[in-house]
Write a protein that holds these residues in place. Structure first.
Motif: not given
Length: 133
Positions: A1-26
């Motif tokens: 194993x070379x590195x953490x590739x990604x962390x998967x997060x289960x969400x109910x509504x992808x559109x709302x989650x995208x908005x939230x994480x867009x604000x979080x990550x900028x």
């Protein structure tokens, strides 16, 4: 194993989650993709060398069942591997239980395989190898 590739997060509504994480990550997700074999739609955010994958599942998908049982949140941690077949063989030899005996095509141009959480202290582990075109 070379590195953490990604962390998967289960969400109910992808559109709302995208908005939230867009604000979080900028920043906005760099990719959205449907993975029919898993009945999910995903989006990816890049943070340095790592990624966050948001997963929204269809009604009878594993992601929907996960959310029903545990609620939204971290679903899996994925590790980048150079040779998924060799890594699967090594880990099976170490006593880990593979959920799928052969890697399958996953999101973001990857071959993937999962280790059963019961063999990894309750953590769903994904192995990822980039598909070379």
């Amino acid at each position: 194993m070379r590195k953490i590739e990604h962390i998967g997060i289960a969400v109910r509504d992808l559109s709302s989650a995208n908005d939230l994480f867009t604000r979080l990550f900028g920043q906005s997700p760099y990719k959205e993709e449907a993975v029919a074999s898993e009945q999910v739609t995903t989006s990816f955010f890049r943070l340095g060398e790592s990624k966050i994958e948001l997963l929204e599942g269809a009604e009878d998908s594993a992601i929907a069942k996960f959310i029903e049982k545990r609620g939204e949140g971290i679903h899996h941690i994925a590790f980048d591997v150079e040779d998924i077949y060799a890594e699967m063989k090594r880990l099976e030899g170490e006593g880990f239980v593979l959920i799928n005996k052969e890697p399958k095509r996953g999101a973001d141009n990857k071959l993937v395989c999962f280790l059963h959480p019961k063999s990894a202290n309750g953590v769903l582990v994904e192995l990822c190898q980039e598909i070379k075109n």
